[in-house]
Design a protein around this motif. Structure first.
Motif, PDB file in Angstrom:
ATOM      1  N   ILE A   8       0.860  -1.165   0.000  1.00 37.08           N
ATOM      2  CA  ILE A   8       0.000   0.000   0.000  1.00 37.08           C
ATOM      3  C   ILE A   8       0.905   1.225   0.000  1.00 37.08           C
ATOM      4  CG2 ILE A   8      -1.757   1.291   1.259  1.00 37.08           C
ATOM      5  CD1 ILE A   8      -2.621  -1.456   2.457  1.00 37.08           C
ATOM      6  N   VAL A   9       0.711   2.084  -1.010  1.00 33.36           N
ATOM      7  CA  VAL A   9       1.567   3.258  -1.186  1.00 33.36           C
ATOM      8  C   VAL A   9       0.679   4.488  -1.276  1.00 33.36           C
ATOM      9  CG1 VAL A   9       3.286   4.362  -2.671  1.00 33.36           C
ATOM     10  CG2 VAL A   9       3.312   1.884  -2.368  1.00 33.36           C
ATOM     11  N   THR A  10       0.903   5.455  -0.405  1.00 32.30           N
ATOM     12  CA  THR A  10       0.111   6.681  -0.437  1.00 32.30           C
ATOM     13  C   THR A  10       0.895   7.803  -1.107  1.00 32.30           C
ATOM     14  OG1 THR A  10       0.854   7.372   1.752  1.00 32.30           O
ATOM     15  CG2 THR A  10      -1.155   6.052   1.653  1.00 32.30           C
ATOM     16  N   VAL A  43       1.109  -0.923  -5.058  1.00 30.42           N
ATOM     17  CA  VAL A  43       2.211  -1.316  -5.932  1.00 30.42           C
ATOM     18  C   VAL A  43       2.373  -2.824  -5.821  1.00 30.42           C
ATOM     19  CG1 VAL A  43       4.698  -1.164  -6.317  1.00 30.42           C
ATOM     20  CG2 VAL A  43       3.418   0.893  -5.732  1.00 30.42           C
ATOM     21  N   ASN A  44       2.394  -3.483  -6.964  1.00 34.16           N
ATOM     22  CA  ASN A  44       2.638  -4.922  -7.019  1.00 34.16           C
ATOM     23  C   ASN A  44       4.021  -5.132  -7.615  1.00 34.16           C
ATOM     24  OD1 ASN A  44       0.011  -5.958  -6.148  1.00 34.16           O
ATOM     25  ND2 ASN A  44      -0.720  -4.920  -7.972  1.00 34.16           N
ATOM     26  N   VAL A  45       4.789  -5.975  -6.964  1.00 29.90           N
ATOM     27  CA  VAL A  45       6.169  -6.182  -7.403  1.00 29.90           C
ATOM     28  C   VAL A  45       6.525  -7.663  -7.326  1.00 29.90           C
ATOM     29  CG1 VAL A  45       7.125  -5.666  -5.120  1.00 29.90           C
ATOM     30  CG2 VAL A  45       8.547  -5.357  -7.119  1.00 29.90           C
ATOM     31  N   ALA A  58      10.640  -0.980  -0.420  1.00 36.27           N
ATOM     32  CA  ALA A  58       9.917   0.092   0.278  1.00 36.27           C
ATOM     33  C   ALA A  58      10.772   1.355   0.361  1.00 36.27           C
ATOM     34  CB  ALA A  58       9.509  -0.366   1.673  1.00 36.27           C
ATOM     35  N   GLN A  59      12.067   1.207   0.607  1.00 32.35           N
ATOM     36  CA  GLN A  59      12.959   2.360   0.687  1.00 32.35           C
ATOM     37  C   GLN A  59      13.039   3.076  -0.659  1.00 32.35           C
ATOM     38  OE1 GLN A  59      14.527   3.703   3.529  1.00 32.35           O
ATOM     39  NE2 GLN A  59      14.713   5.368   2.044  1.00 32.35           N
ATOM     40  N   GLY A  65       9.524   9.772  -3.038  1.00 34.02           N
ATOM     41  CA  GLY A  65       8.568  10.708  -2.469  1.00 34.02           C
ATOM     42  C   GLY A  65       7.213  10.175  -2.059  1.00 34.02           C
ATOM     43  N   TYR A  66       7.072   8.868  -1.947  1.00 38.43           N
ATOM     44  CA  TYR A  66       5.786   8.298  -1.574  1.00 38.43           C
ATOM     45  C   TYR A  66       5.930   7.512  -0.277  1.00 38.43           C
ATOM     46  CZ  TYR A  66       5.184   9.644  -6.363  1.00 38.43           C
ATOM     47  OH  TYR A  66       5.182  10.376  -7.515  1.00 38.43           O
ATOM     48  N   ALA A  67       4.824   7.296   0.399  1.00 36.62           N
ATOM     49  CA  ALA A  67       4.855   6.598   1.680  1.00 36.62           C
ATOM     50  C   ALA A  67       4.338   5.174   1.514  1.00 36.62           C
ATOM     51  CB  ALA A  67       4.009   7.338   2.698  1.00 36.62           C
ATOM     52  N   VAL A  68       5.077   4.241   2.092  1.00 39.15           N
ATOM     53  CA  VAL A  68       4.661   2.840   2.090  1.00 39.15           C
ATOM     54  C   VAL A  68       4.029   2.544   3.448  1.00 39.15           C
ATOM     55  CG1 VAL A  68       5.429   0.448   1.921  1.00 39.15           C
ATOM     56  CG2 VAL A  68       6.512   2.216   0.514  1.00 39.15           C
ATOM     57  N   ILE A  69       2.792   2.061   3.404  1.00 40.00           N
ATOM     58  CA  ILE A  69       2.088   1.698   4.631  1.00 40.00           C
ATOM     59  C   ILE A  69       2.493   0.275   4.989  1.00 40.00           C
ATOM     60  CG2 ILE A  69      -0.171   1.398   5.717  1.00 40.00           C
ATOM     61  CD1 ILE A  69       0.486   4.310   4.833  1.00 40.00           C
ATOM     62  N   ASP A  70       2.894   0.078   6.219  1.00 38.38           N
ATOM     63  CA  ASP A  70       3.301  -1.255   6.679  1.00 38.38           C
ATOM     64  C   ASP A  70       2.054  -2.127   6.785  1.00 38.38           C
ATOM     65  OD1 ASP A  70       4.326  -3.515   7.822  1.00 38.38           O
ATOM     66  OD2 ASP A  70       5.104  -2.532   9.599  1.00 38.38           O
ATOM     67  N   ASN A  71       1.912  -3.037   5.826  1.00 38.52           N
ATOM     68  CA  ASN A  71       0.744  -3.912   5.838  1.00 38.52           C
ATOM     69  C   ASN A  71       1.127  -5.355   6.168  1.00 38.52           C
ATOM     70  OD1 ASN A  71       2.080  -4.277   3.431  1.00 38.52           O
ATOM     71  ND2 ASN A  71       0.263  -4.410   2.174  1.00 38.52           N
ATOM     72  N   THR A  72       2.197  -5.505   6.941  1.00 31.91           N
ATOM     73  CA  THR A  72       2.649  -6.837   7.308  1.00 31.91           C
ATOM     74  C   THR A  72       2.017  -7.324   8.608  1.00 31.91           C
ATOM     75  OG1 THR A  72       4.592  -5.920   8.435  1.00 31.91           O
ATOM     76  CG2 THR A  72       4.859  -6.555   6.114  1.00 31.91           C
ATOM     77  N   HIS A  73       1.261  -6.473   9.268  1.00 28.57           N
ATOM     78  CA  HIS A  73       0.655  -6.865  10.558  1.00 28.57           C
ATOM     79  C   HIS A  73      -0.671  -7.540  10.349  1.00 28.57           C
ATOM     80  CE1 HIS A  73       3.732  -4.673  12.693  1.00 28.57           C
ATOM     81  NE2 HIS A  73       3.494  -3.653  11.908  1.00 28.57           N
TER      82      HIS A  73
END
Length: 73
Positions: A8-10, A43-45, A58-59, A65-73
């Motif tokens: 998930i990328v905002t 984003v699918n990779v 993610a880095q 310039g975009y934020a990656v939401i941690d969706n591993t939880h």
């Protein structure tokens, strides 16, 4: 070993944003494919886990310039 992930990328607003993300990811050694959707904020990779990691992916997204939401939880 090829792995796939959905992140998930905002912050992506348009096709240009999608292109910025996918272009950056495709420069990483080990990334086989990358697609971004500003509509879905996703984003699918597909990547070779022996050459790169989700953390590096993610880095790279953060670096452009975009934020990656941690969706591993």
């Amino acid at each position: 070993m090829i792995e796939s992930a959905s992140l998930i990328v905002t912050g992506m607003k348009c096709g240009g944003c999608e292109s910025n993300v996918t272009t950056k990811l495709k420069t990483l050694d080990g990334v086989k494919s990358a697609t971004a959707s500003s509509k879905n904020q996703e984003v699918n990779v597909e990547f070779d886990a022996k050459k790169t990691s989700l953390k590096a992916i993610a880095q790279a997204i953060t670096d452009v310039g975009y934020a990656v939401i941690d969706n591993t939880h």
